[in-house]
Scaffold this motif. Sequence first.
Motif, mmCIF file in Angstrom:
data_model
loop_
_atom_site.group_PDB
_atom_site.id
_atom_site.type_symbol
_atom_site.label_atom_id
_atom_site.label_comp_id
_atom_site.label_asym_id
_atom_site.label_seq_id
_atom_site.Cartn_x
_atom_site.Cartn_y
_atom_site.Cartn_z
ATOM 1 N N LEU A 189 -9.163 -6.800 -3.862
ATOM 2 C CA LEU A 189 -9.178 -5.815 -2.783
ATOM 3 C C LEU A 189 -10.328 -4.830 -2.963
ATOM 4 O O LEU A 189 -10.729 -4.546 -4.096
ATOM 5 C CB LEU A 189 -7.853 -5.041 -2.742
ATOM 6 C CG LEU A 189 -6.600 -5.819 -2.341
ATOM 7 C CD1 LEU A 189 -5.396 -4.877 -2.304
ATOM 8 C CD2 LEU A 189 -6.772 -6.498 -0.996
ATOM 9 N N LYS B 223 -4.989 -7.463 -8.115
ATOM 10 C CA LYS B 223 -5.178 -6.629 -6.928
ATOM 11 C C LYS B 223 -6.525 -5.912 -6.979
ATOM 12 O O LYS B 223 -7.247 -5.840 -5.979
ATOM 13 C CB LYS B 223 -4.046 -5.607 -6.828
ATOM 14 C CG LYS B 223 -4.175 -4.653 -5.645
ATOM 15 C CD LYS B 223 -3.065 -3.609 -5.635
ATOM 16 C CE LYS B 223 -3.243 -2.626 -4.475
ATOM 17 N NZ LYS B 223 -2.180 -1.595 -4.453
ATOM 18 N N GLN C 255 -8.958 0.363 -0.944
ATOM 19 C CA GLN C 255 -7.596 -0.116 -0.696
ATOM 20 C C GLN C 255 -6.754 -0.132 -1.967
ATOM 21 O O GLN C 255 -5.541 -0.294 -1.912
ATOM 22 C CB GLN C 255 -7.630 -1.518 -0.073
ATOM 23 C CG GLN C 255 -8.228 -1.564 1.322
ATOM 24 C CD GLN C 255 -8.147 -2.961 1.935
ATOM 25 O OE1 GLN C 255 -7.308 -3.761 1.577
ATOM 26 N NE2 GLN C 255 -9.036 -3.229 2.875
ATOM 27 N N TYR C 256 -7.402 0.040 -3.097
ATOM 28 C CA TYR C 256 -6.701 0.049 -4.375
ATOM 29 C C TYR C 256 -6.056 1.407 -4.632
ATOM 30 O O TYR C 256 -5.097 1.510 -5.403
ATOM 31 C CB TYR C 256 -7.683 -0.291 -5.492
ATOM 32 C CG TYR C 256 -7.048 -0.542 -6.836
ATOM 33 C CD1 TYR C 256 -6.397 -1.746 -7.111
ATOM 34 C CD2 TYR C 256 -7.114 0.410 -7.846
ATOM 35 C CE1 TYR C 256 -5.826 -1.994 -8.344
ATOM 36 C CE2 TYR C 256 -6.546 0.169 -9.092
ATOM 37 C CZ TYR C 256 -5.903 -1.032 -9.324
ATOM 38 O OH TYR C 256 -5.335 -1.269 -10.550
ATOM 39 N N ASN D 215 -3.738 4.520 -4.364
ATOM 40 C CA ASN D 215 -2.334 4.662 -3.968
ATOM 41 C C ASN D 215 -2.056 6.124 -3.622
ATOM 42 O O ASN D 215 -2.134 7.004 -4.481
ATOM 43 C CB ASN D 215 -1.427 4.192 -5.106
ATOM 44 C CG ASN D 215 0.042 4.289 -4.760
ATOM 45 O OD1 ASN D 215 0.407 4.424 -3.594
ATOM 46 N ND2 ASN D 215 0.891 4.233 -5.767
ATOM 47 N N PRO E 259 0.824 -1.221 0.000
ATOM 48 C CA PRO E 259 0.000 0.000 0.000
ATOM 49 C C PRO E 259 0.854 1.265 0.000
ATOM 50 O O PRO E 259 1.915 1.322 0.623
ATOM 51 C CB PRO E 259 -0.814 -0.129 1.293
ATOM 52 C CG PRO E 259 0.007 -1.022 2.182
ATOM 53 C CD PRO E 259 0.712 -1.983 1.268
ATOM 54 N N ASN E 260 0.377 2.261 -0.755
ATOM 55 C CA ASN E 260 0.986 3.582 -0.767
ATOM 56 C C ASN E 260 2.487 3.532 -1.068
ATOM 57 O O ASN E 260 3.323 4.042 -0.325
ATOM 58 C CB ASN E 260 0.739 4.292 0.574
ATOM 59 C CG ASN E 260 -0.737 4.425 0.871
ATOM 60 O OD1 ASN E 260 -1.544 4.617 -0.037
ATOM 61 N ND2 ASN E 260 -1.108 4.309 2.132
ATOM 62 N N SER F 238 -2.339 4.446 -9.271
ATOM 63 C CA SER F 238 -2.723 3.085 -8.899
ATOM 64 C C SER F 238 -2.100 2.063 -9.859
ATOM 65 O O SER F 238 -1.608 2.409 -10.930
ATOM 66 C CB SER F 238 -4.246 2.945 -8.910
ATOM 67 O OG SER F 238 -4.842 3.863 -8.010
#
Length: 218
Positions: free
Chosen positions: A101, A97, A105-106, A108, A30-31, A113
């Motif tokens: 998900l 992904k 949560q996808y 970024n 994530p991120n 993304s």
Amino acid sequence: MLNLIKKEIALCLHPTAFIFLAFAALVFVPNYPYEVIFFFSCLSVFFCCMMTRENGDISFSCALPVKKEHIPLAKILVTIGLQCIILLLVGIIGAVKGAVLPAEQYVNQAGISANLALVGNGAILLGVFNLIFFPRYFKSPDKIGVPFVIGAIVVFLLIGVFIVLRWVTPLYSITLNGLNSVNTGAKAAALIIGMAIYAIMSTISCKLSMRRLQEYDT
């Protein structure tokens, strides 16, 4: 040419060329600035060229009954194959992904993304690196560091540009961001444009590299 490609794969590929392919899975982090994934592909090129130098492969290849200009072409074609694999893996794993998900949560927060537009960005990064690195490398194959440093600096500057664009332009922050199922046409167009730029830059890199090695006195 086929024998030269086989020779490149058998004698010049560093293990990192395969290890770094697995880094496509970083799209699940994530991120994270996902464009950095493509830098590792550039780094594997450096290790492969270093292995080529330490094994004296350029001099060995020039002693073979092959055209001298085919030597850089074989190495670049192998590199292009590996780069296409990492682009494909990022696209596939990014799609997985998005399927497994939740949409929130996808997103970024550190860049775009993991979607088709990201693959287009990655293609541009790899094409720019090819254009910068290989012609300089084949001008003097014993000197790998300077061409790689120049290529790496430009790649990271471009990564910074892509991250900034993600936050300051609606095109990147809204249209090209998020799931592939949203604004699919725009994301597909970004992918096609990126791949076209990659093809053009890699072709120019091949032609320049073939000319540079012809001028190099082995």
